[in-house]
Design a protein around this motif. Structure first.
Motif, PDB file in Angstrom:
ATOM      1  N   VAL A   1      10.242 -20.302  -7.538  1.00 50.70           N
ATOM      2  CA  VAL A   1      11.277 -20.524  -6.532  1.00 50.70           C
ATOM      3  C   VAL A   1      12.207 -21.670  -6.948  1.00 50.70           C
ATOM      4  O   VAL A   1      13.417 -21.622  -6.727  1.00 50.70           O
ATOM      5  CB  VAL A   1      10.629 -20.828  -5.153  1.00 50.70           C
ATOM      6  CG1 VAL A   1      11.680 -20.992  -4.090  1.00 50.70           C
ATOM      7  CG2 VAL A   1       9.642 -19.758  -4.772  1.00 50.70           C
ATOM      8  N   ASP A   2      11.640 -22.680  -7.547  1.00 47.65           N
ATOM      9  CA  ASP A   2      12.421 -23.867  -7.921  1.00 47.65           C
ATOM     10  C   ASP A   2      12.768 -23.859  -9.402  1.00 47.65           C
ATOM     11  O   ASP A   2      12.163 -23.138 -10.194  1.00 47.65           O
ATOM     12  CB  ASP A   2      11.622 -25.129  -7.593  1.00 47.65           C
ATOM     13  CG  ASP A   2      11.348 -25.237  -6.099  1.00 47.65           C
ATOM     14  OD1 ASP A   2      12.265 -24.908  -5.320  1.00 47.65           O
ATOM     15  OD2 ASP A   2      10.220 -25.618  -5.726  1.00 47.65           O
ATOM     16  N   HIS A   3      13.729 -24.678  -9.750  1.00 47.48           N
ATOM     17  CA  HIS A   3      14.163 -24.848 -11.135  1.00 47.48           C
ATOM     18  C   HIS A   3      12.982 -25.353 -11.955  1.00 47.48           C
ATOM     19  O   HIS A   3      12.229 -26.158 -11.459  1.00 47.48           O
ATOM     20  CB  HIS A   3      15.315 -25.849 -11.164  1.00 47.48           C
ATOM     21  CG  HIS A   3      15.990 -25.966 -12.493  1.00 47.48           C
ATOM     22  ND1 HIS A   3      15.841 -25.077 -13.490  1.00 47.48           N
ATOM     23  CD2 HIS A   3      16.845 -26.901 -12.982  1.00 47.48           C
ATOM     24  CE1 HIS A   3      16.555 -25.434 -14.534  1.00 47.48           C
ATOM     25  NE2 HIS A   3      17.172 -26.551 -14.237  1.00 47.48           N
ATOM     26  N   PRO A   4      12.630 -24.878 -13.057  1.00 50.86           N
ATOM     27  CA  PRO A   4      13.379 -24.195 -14.103  1.00 50.86           C
ATOM     28  C   PRO A   4      13.272 -22.672 -14.064  1.00 50.86           C
ATOM     29  O   PRO A   4      13.529 -22.027 -15.061  1.00 50.86           O
ATOM     30  CB  PRO A   4      12.803 -24.765 -15.382  1.00 50.86           C
ATOM     31  CG  PRO A   4      11.378 -25.038 -15.067  1.00 50.86           C
ATOM     32  CD  PRO A   4      11.362 -25.391 -13.602  1.00 50.86           C
TER      33      PRO A   4
END
Length: 131
Positions: A40-43
């Motif tokens: 869901v989040d970066h990277p």
């Protein structure tokens, strides 16, 4: 209305078929599939996720088949009960009910009614032959 020996024995076959379908439903094969997704989040790293479960398509087909067979059995048992109610001899009714509805062997029927197995088998065969 009268049922033949073959029609009565069809009840046993139908019950056996229903048991086989129920066994298949309880032992549905496992299936495995995978999906690709990312965090869901970066990277946002792409990942493959393995999914295990039962083969629901086969389960759906088996449940439909089971319902049809259960409906067929219920209709046949109702027809048999109506026919049995028309038989005047209570002992013959008991023999037929124990044999075809309850699935008892000749020996078990004999024990239940206080006869040996050959006596109940003869009464059964005599009745169905005379019909």
């Amino acid at each position: 209305m009268s049922l033949t020996k073959k029609e009565l024995e069809g009840i046993k076959g139908l019950k056996s078929e229903i048991k086989c379908i129920e066994d298949e439903l309880h032992n549905l094969p496992m299936t495995k599939d995978s999906v690709t997704g990312s965090m869901v989040d970066h990277p946002y790293i792409q990942r493959t996720i393995i999914i295990n479960g039962f083969d629901e398509n086969k389960g759906r087909v088996l449940r439909k088949r089971l319902k049809r067979k259960l409906d067929e059995l219920q209709d046949l048992l109702l027809e048999m009960e109506n026919w049995l109610d028309s038989i005047e001899d209570a002992e013959v009714r008991a023999i037929l009910r124990l044999r075809y509805r309850n699935g008892l062997s000749w020996g078990e029927i004999g024990t239940e009614l206080g006869y040996d197995r050959t006596t109940v088998a003869k009464k059964h065969n005599t009745f169905l032959t005379d019909k």
